[in-house]
Design a protein around this motif. Structure first.
Motif, PDB file in Angstrom:
ATOM      1  N   PRO A 389       0.808  -1.227   0.000  1.00  0.00           N
ATOM      2  CA  PRO A 389       0.000   0.000   0.000  1.00  0.00           C
ATOM      3  C   PRO A 389       0.837   1.270   0.000  1.00  0.00           C
ATOM      4  CG  PRO A 389      -0.116  -1.113   2.127  1.00  0.00           C
ATOM      5  CD  PRO A 389       0.535  -2.062   1.182  1.00  0.00           C
ATOM      6  N   VAL A 390       2.024   1.237   0.610  1.00  0.00           N
ATOM      7  CA  VAL A 390       2.897   2.412   0.584  1.00  0.00           C
ATOM      8  C   VAL A 390       3.338   2.695  -0.846  1.00  0.00           C
ATOM      9  CG1 VAL A 390       5.063   3.410   1.394  1.00  0.00           C
ATOM     10  CG2 VAL A 390       3.686   2.012   2.941  1.00  0.00           C
ATOM     11  N   ILE A 391       3.729   1.647  -1.554  1.00  0.00           N
ATOM     12  CA  ILE A 391       4.184   1.796  -2.938  1.00  0.00           C
ATOM     13  C   ILE A 391       3.072   2.324  -3.837  1.00  0.00           C
ATOM     14  CG2 ILE A 391       4.802   0.418  -4.978  1.00  0.00           C
ATOM     15  CD1 ILE A 391       6.637  -1.208  -3.133  1.00  0.00           C
ATOM     16  N   VAL A 392       1.884   1.762  -3.700  1.00  0.00           N
ATOM     17  CA  VAL A 392       0.767   2.194  -4.546  1.00  0.00           C
ATOM     18  C   VAL A 392       0.364   3.626  -4.221  1.00  0.00           C
ATOM     19  CG1 VAL A 392      -1.621   1.734  -5.190  1.00  0.00           C
ATOM     20  CG2 VAL A 392      -0.053  -0.167  -4.876  1.00  0.00           C
ATOM     21  N   CYS A 393       0.301   3.969  -2.937  1.00  0.00           N
ATOM     22  CA  CYS A 393      -0.052   5.334  -2.546  1.00  0.00           C
ATOM     23  C   CYS A 393       0.999   6.320  -3.027  1.00  0.00           C
ATOM     24  CB  CYS A 393      -0.197   5.413  -1.030  1.00  0.00           C
ATOM     25  SG  CYS A 393      -0.518   7.080  -0.402  1.00  0.00           S
ATOM     26  N   TRP A 394       2.246   6.010  -2.808  1.00  0.00           N
ATOM     27  CA  TRP A 394       3.360   6.875  -3.214  1.00  0.00           C
ATOM     28  C   TRP A 394       3.295   7.170  -4.708  1.00  0.00           C
ATOM     29  CZ3 TRP A 394       9.096   4.833  -3.282  1.00  0.00           C
ATOM     30  CH2 TRP A 394       9.969   5.895  -3.514  1.00  0.00           C
ATOM     31  N   PHE A 395       3.114   6.132  -5.498  1.00  0.00           N
ATOM     32  CA  PHE A 395       3.074   6.285  -6.955  1.00  0.00           C
ATOM     33  C   PHE A 395       1.833   7.047  -7.406  1.00  0.00           C
ATOM     34  CE2 PHE A 395       1.735   4.491 -11.112  1.00  0.00           C
ATOM     35  CZ  PHE A 395       2.791   4.931 -11.888  1.00  0.00           C
ATOM     36  N   ASN A 396       0.676   6.653  -6.895  1.00  0.00           N
ATOM     37  CA  ASN A 396      -0.568   7.249  -7.374  1.00  0.00           C
ATOM     38  C   ASN A 396      -0.747   8.694  -6.939  1.00  0.00           C
ATOM     39  OD1 ASN A 396      -2.486   5.145  -8.771  1.00  0.00           O
ATOM     40  ND2 ASN A 396      -1.355   4.041  -7.211  1.00  0.00           N
ATOM     41  N   MET A 397      -0.327   9.008  -5.718  1.00  0.00           N
ATOM     42  CA  MET A 397      -0.480  10.382  -5.254  1.00  0.00           C
ATOM     43  C   MET A 397       0.566  11.300  -5.857  1.00  0.00           C
ATOM     44  SD  MET A 397      -3.197  10.156  -3.564  1.00  0.00           S
ATOM     45  CE  MET A 397      -3.348  11.766  -2.793  1.00  0.00           C
ATOM     46  N   ASN A 398       1.541  10.759  -6.563  1.00  0.00           N
ATOM     47  CA  ASN A 398       2.487  11.574  -7.326  1.00  0.00           C
ATOM     48  C   ASN A 398       2.034  11.779  -8.767  1.00  0.00           C
ATOM     49  OD1 ASN A 398       4.405  12.375  -5.487  1.00  0.00           O
ATOM     50  ND2 ASN A 398       5.801  10.674  -5.851  1.00  0.00           N
ATOM     51  N   LEU A 399       0.842  11.319  -9.095  1.00  0.00           N
ATOM     52  CA  LEU A 399       0.269  11.525 -10.429  1.00  0.00           C
ATOM     53  C   LEU A 399      -0.765  12.643 -10.342  1.00  0.00           C
ATOM     54  CD1 LEU A 399      -0.231   7.796 -11.495  1.00  0.00           C
ATOM     55  CD2 LEU A 399       1.491   9.370 -12.371  1.00  0.00           C
ATOM     56  N   GLY A 400      -0.608  13.684 -11.118  1.00  0.00           N
ATOM     57  CA  GLY A 400      -1.510  14.822 -11.060  1.00  0.00           C
ATOM     58  C   GLY A 400      -2.622  14.731 -12.088  1.00  0.00           C
ATOM     59  N   GLY A 401      -3.852  15.001 -11.655  1.00  0.00           N
ATOM     60  CA  GLY A 401      -4.986  15.058 -12.572  1.00  0.00           C
ATOM     61  C   GLY A 401      -5.638  13.712 -12.836  1.00  0.00           C
ATOM     62  N   HIS A 402      -6.901  13.774 -13.305  1.00  0.00           N
ATOM     63  CA  HIS A 402      -7.679  12.562 -13.578  1.00  0.00           C
ATOM     64  C   HIS A 402      -7.021  11.688 -14.631  1.00  0.00           C
ATOM     65  CE1 HIS A 402     -11.636  12.437 -11.507  1.00  0.00           C
ATOM     66  NE2 HIS A 402     -11.382  13.710 -11.294  1.00  0.00           N
ATOM     67  N   HIS A 403      -6.498  12.299 -15.697  1.00  0.00           N
ATOM     68  CA  HIS A 403      -6.024  11.517 -16.833  1.00  0.00           C
ATOM     69  C   HIS A 403      -4.793  10.692 -16.477  1.00  0.00           C
ATOM     70  CE1 HIS A 403      -7.940  15.143 -18.963  1.00  0.00           C
ATOM     71  NE2 HIS A 403      -8.814  14.163 -18.913  1.00  0.00           N
ATOM     72  N   ARG A 404      -3.789  11.355 -15.914  1.00  0.00           N
ATOM     73  CA  ARG A 404      -2.565  10.635 -15.563  1.00  0.00           C
ATOM     74  C   ARG A 404      -2.819   9.643 -14.429  1.00  0.00           C
ATOM     75  NH1 ARG A 404       2.309  11.944 -17.311  1.00  0.00           N
ATOM     76  NH2 ARG A 404       3.342  11.570 -15.301  1.00  0.00           N
ATOM     77  N   ARG A 405      -3.691   9.995 -13.500  1.00  0.00           N
ATOM     78  CA  ARG A 405      -3.949   9.082 -12.389  1.00  0.00           C
ATOM     79  C   ARG A 405      -4.780   7.884 -12.829  1.00  0.00           C
ATOM     80  NH1 ARG A 405      -5.185  11.962  -7.027  1.00  0.00           N
ATOM     81  NH2 ARG A 405      -2.951  12.320  -7.246  1.00  0.00           N
ATOM     82  N   ALA A 406      -5.762   8.088 -13.677  1.00  0.00           N
ATOM     83  CA  ALA A 406      -6.587   6.979 -14.151  1.00  0.00           C
ATOM     84  C   ALA A 406      -5.747   5.970 -14.920  1.00  0.00           C
ATOM     85  CB  ALA A 406      -7.729   7.496 -15.031  1.00  0.00           C
ATOM     86  N   VAL A 407      -4.913   6.469 -15.828  1.00  0.00           N
ATOM     87  CA  VAL A 407      -4.080   5.585 -16.652  1.00  0.00           C
ATOM     88  C   VAL A 407      -2.945   4.994 -15.827  1.00  0.00           C
ATOM     89  CG1 VAL A 407      -2.605   5.446 -18.690  1.00  0.00           C
ATOM     90  CG2 VAL A 407      -4.687   6.833 -18.750  1.00  0.00           C
ATOM     91  N   GLY A 408      -2.278   5.837 -15.032  1.00  0.00           N
ATOM     92  CA  GLY A 408      -1.140   5.375 -14.245  1.00  0.00           C
ATOM     93  C   GLY A 408      -1.519   4.336 -13.210  1.00  0.00           C
ATOM     94  N   THR A 409      -2.635   4.550 -12.527  1.00  0.00           N
ATOM     95  CA  THR A 409      -3.109   3.584 -11.530  1.00  0.00           C
ATOM     96  C   THR A 409      -3.379   2.236 -12.173  1.00  0.00           C
ATOM     97  OG1 THR A 409      -4.137   5.354 -10.244  1.00  0.00           O
ATOM     98  CG2 THR A 409      -4.881   3.129  -9.806  1.00  0.00           C
ATOM     99  N   ALA A 410      -4.108   2.271 -13.276  1.00  0.00           N
ATOM    100  CA  ALA A 410      -4.458   1.022 -13.957  1.00  0.00           C
ATOM    101  C   ALA A 410      -3.215   0.320 -14.492  1.00  0.00           C
ATOM    102  CB  ALA A 410      -5.445   1.304 -15.086  1.00  0.00           C
ATOM    103  N   TRP A 411      -2.258   1.097 -15.008  1.00  0.00           N
ATOM    104  CA  TRP A 411      -1.015   0.497 -15.504  1.00  0.00           C
ATOM    105  C   TRP A 411      -0.264  -0.207 -14.386  1.00  0.00           C
ATOM    106  CZ3 TRP A 411       2.732  -1.427 -18.359  1.00  0.00           C
ATOM    107  CH2 TRP A 411       4.031  -1.376 -17.901  1.00  0.00           C
ATOM    108  N   ARG A 492       5.622  19.354  -7.279  1.00  0.00           N
ATOM    109  CA  ARG A 492       6.740  18.748  -6.568  1.00  0.00           C
ATOM    110  C   ARG A 492       6.333  17.353  -6.097  1.00  0.00           C
ATOM    111  NH1 ARG A 492       8.309  22.322  -8.869  1.00  0.00           N
ATOM    112  NH2 ARG A 492       9.723  24.004  -8.281  1.00  0.00           N
ATOM    113  N   TYR A 493       7.179  16.378  -6.389  1.00  0.00           N
ATOM    114  CA  TYR A 493       6.875  14.987  -6.044  1.00  0.00           C
ATOM    115  C   TYR A 493       7.162  14.716  -4.574  1.00  0.00           C
ATOM    116  CZ  TYR A 493       6.652  14.176 -11.053  1.00  0.00           C
ATOM    117  OH  TYR A 493       6.302  14.234 -12.379  1.00  0.00           O
ATOM    118  N   GLN A 494       6.352  13.835  -4.001  1.00  0.00           N
ATOM    119  CA  GLN A 494       6.578  13.389  -2.626  1.00  0.00           C
ATOM    120  C   GLN A 494       7.612  12.277  -2.640  1.00  0.00           C
ATOM    121  OE1 GLN A 494       3.206  11.601  -0.438  1.00  0.00           O
ATOM    122  NE2 GLN A 494       3.588  13.126   1.129  1.00  0.00           N
ATOM    123  N   LEU A 495       8.544  12.307  -1.712  1.00  0.00           N
ATOM    124  CA  LEU A 495       9.648  11.342  -1.684  1.00  0.00           C
ATOM    125  C   LEU A 495       9.421  10.268  -0.611  1.00  0.00           C
ATOM    126  CD1 LEU A 495      12.642  13.820  -2.059  1.00  0.00           C
ATOM    127  CD2 LEU A 495      11.444  12.573  -3.860  1.00  0.00           C
TER     128      LEU A 495
END
Length: 495
Positions: A389-411, A492-495
């Motif tokens: 869950p840390v990895i998924v949250c870290w990655f997904n919350m570093n994606l801005g906007g519906h488009h990048r988050r929808a595609v990035g999450t699914a990928w 700015r990305y979260q580290l």
């Protein structure tokens, strides 16, 4: 993302706001103001109560219907369907992943097109019904067919829920919510073991073996709950009726200030999907999750069989499967709390990964000490199901906007679940009861996840420093920044 807001939050406290309320973002001061009848903390609690519990129950039932085949196998599924030889059981597990992997991105696009409440509830009813039918199959081909359609029906559950959570919370609030949701898997594992031990005693009732009742009863429960969830599951913040107009405006403003504008109103096009994959961080994010899926599914599908190999009876096996899942839930919540408190992700992904590695190291080297081997299973479950869950949250919350988050999450979820195919064929009947090849494969993939996390951390840190060095005002319009999402020079990305 915006330093002015962070400074205000530190000086005033999260629930302290100027007295005036204009229902929007004050662009000059970098401040958002809560509606006068509530506080931000109360509003977040209100969101929690309307979003998290329903998504948790939904995914608990989805994961339960996915992995209860392991509990059913302990009660004789393979023997009755005559699939003991030639790894037919493993093939029945792996066929689930074919549609599950292929349709992740289309499902998230449909989730955005339709209301999440409608899409997720319909998918939920479908996989509940298919689980019931799985309890009625009379042949191996019937089992393969139901497993395939189960994967198709469940394809939108996990990425859809993560995508939806990400559209409700600011980045430093998200980890506890993501982990609590993700821990539905550990609760499902514990609940599944307890439930299977009870249902198994129905063996022979109305002419059905105990393993059939596991599928029939758990699938029926899912169908019933899905009917209620058609009305209870949340939509996106712009669409819910349980927030006032002022509250919706405030929620939208606080999210824009933290993550940028969402572009909710614009549909996702093929060009948007292609643009997302031009970012190498997206590819690395898939490998972060991929490396942990192998041990996670290896544990979920084969821990009952591993425990049975220690000499436990079928009922004892189900009961002994519960404590490791419970320990994983507790450890995951501690990691999540610390991660949010320190607003940091990388170290809180690496620490549980190291715990998982130590568990597999013990399982590979210790073979004649049941208590030590059982303790190692605790470490595997705690490490894998806390890091994910840390990895998924870290990655997904570093994606801005519906488009990048929808595609990035699914990928990330879709590519990562290729690891499920590897996990299924890592634990073969011929390797029982020691499963040295399976443990070794899992150990290698956990190390791959750790390496990917390090690369992603370095890429995000380099991007942040690069943007700090460059002039931020590059003449982009607000629309252009919205389209860029996290690729905007202001982000700015979260580290």
């Amino acid at each position: 993302m915006f330093s002015k807001k962070e400074k205000v939050s530190e000086e005033q406290g999260e629930d302290t706001f100027p007295p005036q309320y204009d229902g929007a973002l004050d662009a000059d001061q970098g401040i958002i103001v809560c509606p006068p009848h509530t506080t931000e903390r109360r509003l977040v609690t209100k969101i929690d109560l309307h979003v998290i519990p329903f998504l948790c129950i939904m995914y608990l039932l989805a994961f339960l219907d996915r992995v209860n085949i392991a509990n059913a196998n302990v009660f004789g599924l393979s023997k009755e369907l005559n699939i003991v030889e030639k790894n037919k059981y493993n093939t029945a597990l792996v066929i689930f992943f074919v549609p599950y992997i292929l349709f992740e991105i289309p499902s998230n696009i449909l989730l955005k097109k339709f209301k999440p409440r409608i899409w997720l509830a319909c998918c939920m009813f479908a996989f509940g019904l298919i689980t019931c039918l799985q309890g009625l199959v009379q042949s191996y081909s019937g089992l393969l067919a139901t497993r395939f359609f189960l994967g198709l029906a469940e394809t939108g559950m996990f990425p859809g829920a993560f995508y939806l959570i990400g559209m409700w919370y600011r980045r430093h609030e998200a980890q506890r919510r993501y982990t609590f949701f993700f821990s539905s898997t550990t609760l499902a594992g514990a609940f599944g073991g307890l439930l299977a031990s009870a249902i198994g005693k129905m063996d022979g009732m109305r002419g059905y073996r105990g393993w059939r009742w596991i599928f029939i009863l758990e699938g029926t429960l899912t169908c019933i709950v899905s009917i209620f969830f058609f009305f209870l599951l949340p939509n996106f913040p712009e669409e819910v009726a349980w927030l006032t107009e002022e509250e919706r405006t405030f929620v939208k403003a606080r999210l824009e200030q933290d993550q940028g504008k969402s572009a909710r109103e614009r549909p996702i096009k093929a060009r948007d999907v292609g643009n997302v994959f031009k970012d190498l961080k997206i590819i690395v994010g898939g490998f972060m999750y991929f490396g942990l899926i192998v041990p996670a599914y290896g544990y979920a599908y084969f821990s009952p069989g591993i425990l049975q190999g220690y000499g436990y009876s079928p009922i004892q096996t189900q009961l002994h499967s519960v404590p490791p899942w419970a320990a994983a839930f507790g450890f995951a919540m501690v990691i999540a709390w610390l991660s949010d408190k320190f607003r940091h992700r990388f170290l809180f992904a690496i620490i549980p990964i190291c715990v998982c590695i130590s568990g597999f190291a013990i399982l590979i080297t210790v073979h004649d000490h049941r208590s030590v081997q059982y303790g190692a299973l605790f470490l595997v479950a705690m490490g894998a199901y806390s890091a994910m869950p840390v990895i998924v949250c870290w990655f997904n919350m570093n994606l801005g906007g519906h488009h990048r988050r929808a595609v990035g999450t699914a990928w990330q979820v879709g590519f990562g679940n290729i690891g499920g195919i590897i996990a299924v064929y890592a634990f073969l009947v011929k390797d029982a009861p020691r499963y040295i090849p399976g443990y070794s494969i899992c150990l290698a993939f956990v190390c791959l996840s750790a390496l990917s996390c390090l690369i992603y951390f370095l890429m995000c840190m380099w991007e942040n420093k690069s943007r700090d060095r460059n002039v931020r005002n590059v003449g982009l319009t607000e629309y252009e920044k919205t389209e860029l999402g996290d690729m905007s020079p202001d982000y700015r990305y979260q580290l």
